[in-house]
Each structure stands twice: as C-alpha cells, then as structure tokens.
Design an enzyme around this catalytic site. Structure first.
Site, PDB file in Angstrom:
ATOM      1  N   CYS A  76       2.560  -2.359   4.379  1.00  0.00           N
ATOM      2  CA  CYS A  76       3.290  -1.568   3.482  1.00  0.00           C
ATOM      3  C   CYS A  76       2.310  -0.535   3.035  1.00  0.00           C
ATOM      4  CB  CYS A  76       4.469  -2.078   2.528  1.00  0.00           C
ATOM      5  SG  CYS A  76       4.892  -1.022   1.540  1.00  0.00           S
ATOM      6  N   GLY A  77       2.279   0.456   3.565  1.00  0.00           N
ATOM      7  CA  GLY A  77       1.339   1.453   2.942  1.00  0.00           C
ATOM      8  C   GLY A  77       1.321   1.745   1.461  1.00  0.00           C
ATOM      9  N   HIS A  78       2.685   1.771   0.923  1.00  0.00           N
ATOM     10  CA  HIS A  78       3.033   2.181  -0.366  1.00  0.00           C
ATOM     11  C   HIS A  78       2.548   0.824  -1.281  1.00  0.00           C
ATOM     12  CE1 HIS A  78       5.139   5.614   0.722  1.00  0.00           C
ATOM     13  NE2 HIS A  78       5.986   5.012   1.224  1.00  0.00           N
ATOM     14  N   CYS A  79       2.773  -0.162  -0.647  1.00  0.00           N
ATOM     15  CA  CYS A  79       2.336  -1.714  -1.588  1.00  0.00           C
ATOM     16  C   CYS A  79       0.725  -1.346  -1.719  1.00  0.00           C
ATOM     17  CB  CYS A  79       2.586  -2.874  -0.591  1.00  0.00           C
ATOM     18  SG  CYS A  79       4.402  -2.782  -0.667  1.00  0.00           S
TER      19      CYS A  79
END
Length: 529
Positions: A76-79
């Site tokens: 997950c890029g947001h993570c």
C-alpha cells in the site's frame, strides 16, 4: 490367591479405574488435561512502533492501556507514506513520557486480525483504551506526526484546560490563533461532556473551560456560552447555549468550523484541507495574480463582501502565479484570464461564472453570490472536442461529446477511467490501464477508455475523486458499476472476466477524497482529486 500377586492386581485395577486419566473412575471420566497455551511472545519493535500479531496483541493490550494500532499492507503506497510520520509521532510521545504506544499489524499476513477488526481498507488505524478489545475507536485525526500525537494526547489527557482566573484565560487565548473557551456555570452539566467530546477532535484549536463567576463577568457573559477567540477578522464569536435544548454537538461543530475560517482564505497546500472540511458547500473563488498591484487591490472589495455570506459561502483567493494550475484547469481557466470570479457548489460540482466581466467590487461580488444562490445563473460545463483519432489506440479517448455514445452502447462492456492530468495516483495506475487495454484489444465486446474529468463534465455522472473507475455493462438499462478493487492488471482482469464483479478479497487502499484536494505535499493517505 498368592499374596505376592495382590499389589499387581491392585495397580491394574487402579489403572483401569481412571487414575492418571486412563479410564473412568468412581466419579465418572476425568477430563483430559488442557493443552498448554504457547507462551505469549513479547512484540518486537521497529522505529519505536510495536509490531503485533495474533500471538502478541493480547499482551500488548494488557501492558499498554492506550494503544493506537495501524493495520497496513506492505504493497500500500499510502501506508508507505504514513510510515515516517507514524514513527515521528511515536518518538514525540515517548519524549513526553506519554502513557500511550503506537503499534502496527500487517493485515495481509494477519487475516484473522484484519477480519476481527473489520478492516476494509489500508491503512486503517484503531485506538484501544484500557485494553478494550471489543470496541476500539476509529482514528479520525490527521496523518502527520504532530496531528497524530495531539489526537492521542487529547484521549489520554484532558482535552480542555480548566481555567480559574483571568491570568490563565489570557495565557490560553494568547497561545494560539484560535482558542475556544466553554463558560459553564455547572461543570457537571451534560453540556460540558458534549464540549469536551468535540474538543478531542478539533486539533487545530485549543480549548479551555471555566465556571468562575469573575470570568463570566470579565468576558461580558451572564449565561452558559461557548466563545471562540481568534487573532483575525472579528476577533471573537459567541454561541450561547440553549437553556432548554442544551448544547448540540452538530451545532457546536458547525459554529467552530464556520467561525475559525478566515473571511477570505488563500488556497494553497496548507489551507486546502481546512477549506473542504468546513462543510460550507458554496465556494466563491477569485483568481488573481498576486504579483500585480491592480490585482491585489481587488482583494479589498472581495473581503468587504464576505461578512454577509459567512457560513453560507466560503470566499477563496487563488493565486494564478503560484502552483495552482490544476485549479485553473478544473474551472476551465487560463492564468492570463485573471482576474476572474467563479462560483462552485462542491456537492453538486456545478460551476457558475458572472454574466459579464465587469470590475470586481464589493457590490458586484455580492450581487453575483445572490444571483447564484437565488437560482438566477445557469451553471456551465466544460467539454473538449472529440479527437479525430479517439478510437485508434487500445485505450479509447472520451470527452463529454462522445461519452454517451460509447459508455451506453448496449453491445459493449465499457470500462472507463475518469482522471485528472495532475493526479499522481492516476499516473501511477496508467501503465496497468494501458496493459489492460492491450490485453483485451481483440475482444470486440470490451472497451477500455479514459476521460479527463477536469476538462469534460457529465451532467448525469459527476466525478468527485480521481481516479474514479466505472464499468458500463452491455445491455439495456444504462447500468453503472463503480470499481473499488485494487488497481492492478490482475484484479482489473478478474473484474472484466467476471462481468463486473470481484470475489471478496483483502482490503484495498483508502478510497478517493473529494475535490479539490491539493496533489502536492500531502501525507494524508487518501487518493487525490
């Protein structure tokens, strides 16, 4: 019987009778000894963050009465964007010896925990207080370090400062640009609980409360009142508490959001989130070039008109000389067209422009607002011309004028990406979208297309976030299915092959945020608009 055989027979009889659990005894069968639980492990740490699993969560909840847990996915890029801020928040709290810890759980690696805590998107943060395993609180705060730390401080400590004298009140008011003080004659009243609950989440302002008669008198109050003090505009706003109905949390929230906003706000990466959190749906934008003196002079009249519309219309200044090209494009403007006024309702996304390009004065601004609010101005919609080669590439190019013809073709299954040219998430998924179109280019009943939603608006299908993916299945009925799965070739293919359905899979990244978020310099793990 031989006396020497007696002990042996007794042992055999005792063994058969259940001693050591081998058979039924005189009082019935004995239970098998329970299997020993494996010893609980001590959770490891990474950058000050506890790394939890099914085996270590229970121990962590017992040992840490206040625990914030991030459920993340390695892909997950947001993570990944949140990770450094999350670690900084842990360090800030550790330096203060705060009685709260931060932890994380790899959701895909711990599916049982993800299911137990209803994790449907990544990242998801949950706050556990006093070891309460059953009812954690959803994290609703900011996604940068200081915001995370402050959200937690207000849950493990007081959310408002108790004020006993004028000196304390003045010190609190002077400390920040926006300070809210609740004046309550009885601090045990339920209205105080409402006030403190809201104070937990309004992190961009400080809170105090008092029941001291001398402070009521000092600030000119005779009844319970919430007062917002600010170092700009009117300087102060009062919300008297209704003596019969009490303090309504929704009314209090709207009051604070409305009166903490500047009468005129300049749009930039620091203010954009607050602009769209204000819950004021009507926005009036003045596009100017701040480097030009004649443009700056227009701000006087613009500001003069604003007080009459507080709480109803948000007045925003957009500097065309700054990094605001995406805002210009969204409204179909070019920098050289400034100064220009535009009005938008961010719920319907309908846009309005003045009937003439007269001078921007307090009177003309007020008249334009009244005309839009009174329904006297028709909205405008952006549309490009149909490119001559719109269907020559694997990914078909759609605009407003050919959208209906393609999307609702009853012989085709049409999968469309609605994007913004400046959106980083759109750019990241572009290779997968191209690969998908290439994979299905020989399927005559499948069309993969894209539409620049900042330059082409659809009356019946408003787009509120980027990228937005919609599937239009073949057949009558004009059915539309919004795609909410992972944005990769494999998952796209499963979706198409199953006729617009996806099997239940692991949680996805947090879905898109409403327009118009700033695409630059933001750590909030939401898809951009």
């Amino acid at each position: 019987m031989d006396g020497q055989l007696l002990p042996v027979l007794l042992l055999l009889l005792l063994g058969a009778s259940g001693l050591w659990g081998q058979g039924p005894g005189p009082e019935g069968p004995l239970e098998e000894p329970p299997e020993e639980e494996p010893p609980e492990e001590e959770p490891p740490e990474e950058d000050g963050i506890l790394v939890l699993s099914r085996q270590t969560l229970g121990r962590a909840l017992r040992e840490h009465p206040a625990l914030l847990v991030e459920f993340y996915a390695p892909w997950c890029g947001h993570c990944k964007a949140l990770a450094p801020e999350y670690s900084k928040a842990a360090a800030l709290l550790a330096a203060e010896s705060a009685k709260v810890r931060l932890a994380k759980v790899d959701g895909p690696a711990e599916p049982e925990l993800a299911k137990e805590f209803a994790v449907t998107e990544y990242p998801t943060l949950k706050f556990f207080l006093d070891g309460n395993h059953m009812h954690p609180e959803e994290y609703t705060g900011p996604w940068e370090a200081e915001g995370i730390a402050e959200w937690l401080r207000r849950r493990v400590g007081p959310s408002a400062t108790r004020l006993e004298d004028e000196e304390g009140a003045r010190a609190l008011i002077d400390a920040r640009d926006v300070v809210v003080i609740g004046f309550f004659q009885d601090l045990q009243d339920k209205d105080v609980a409402t006030f403190l609950a809201l104070a937990q989440d309004a992190l961009d302002m400080s809170f105090g409360l008092t029941n001291q008669p001398q402070l009521f008198e000092k600030f000119g109050l005779t009844k319970d009142t919430v007062v917002l003090f600010k170092k700009y505009d009117e300087g102060r706003a009062d919300l008297p508490v209704d003596e019969e109905l009490g303090l309504d949390q929704g009314d209090l929230s709207r009051f604070l959001l409305t009166h903490s906003m500047h009468l005129v706000t300049e749009f930039n990466s620091q203010t954009s989130r607050k602009i769209f959190a204000a819950r004021i749906l009507n926005h009036l934008l003045l596009f100017v070039n701040q480097t030009l003196a004649p443009h700056r002079e227009l701000l006087v009249g613009f500001r003069e008109a604003a007080p009459g519309f507080r709480g109803q219309v948000l007045f925003v200044v957009v500097d065309v000389g700054a990094s605001n090209d995406h805002v210009l494009q969204y409204f179909g403007l070019k920098a050289e067209e400034a100064p220009a006024l535009r009005f938008i309702n961010i719920e319907t996304t309908k846009k309005y422009t003045p009937a003439d390009r007269g001078p921007v004065t307090a009177a003309s601004v007020a008249a334009f607002c009244h005309a839009v609010l009174g329904g006297e101005v028709k909205p405008y919609r952006l549309s490009q011309e149909v490119p001559p080669n719109w269907d020559q590439r694997p990914v078909k190019t759609l605009v407003s004028k050919n959208f209906e013809q393609v999307a609702f073709d009853e012989t085709k299954n049409v999968f469309i990406k609605f994007y913004a040219p400046w959106c980083t998430h759109c750019k990241e998924m572009a290779p997968a979208w191209e690969a998908l179109a290439e994979k299905y280019r020989d399927h005559e009943d499948i069309v993969i297309a894209e539409l620049d939603a900042t330059a082409n608006e659809l009356e019946a299908l408003p787009v509120h976030g980027f990228p937005t993916l919609k599937y239009f299945p073949a057949g009558p009925g004009r059915k539309v299915i919004e795609y909410k799965g992972t944005r990769d070739l494999e998952t796209f293919s499963k979706f198409l092959d199953s006729g617009g359905e996806l099997p239940a899979e692991e949680p996805t990244e947090v879905p898109g945020a409403p327009f118009p978020e700033m695409p630059e310099n933001t750590t909030e793990p939401k898809d951009e608009l």
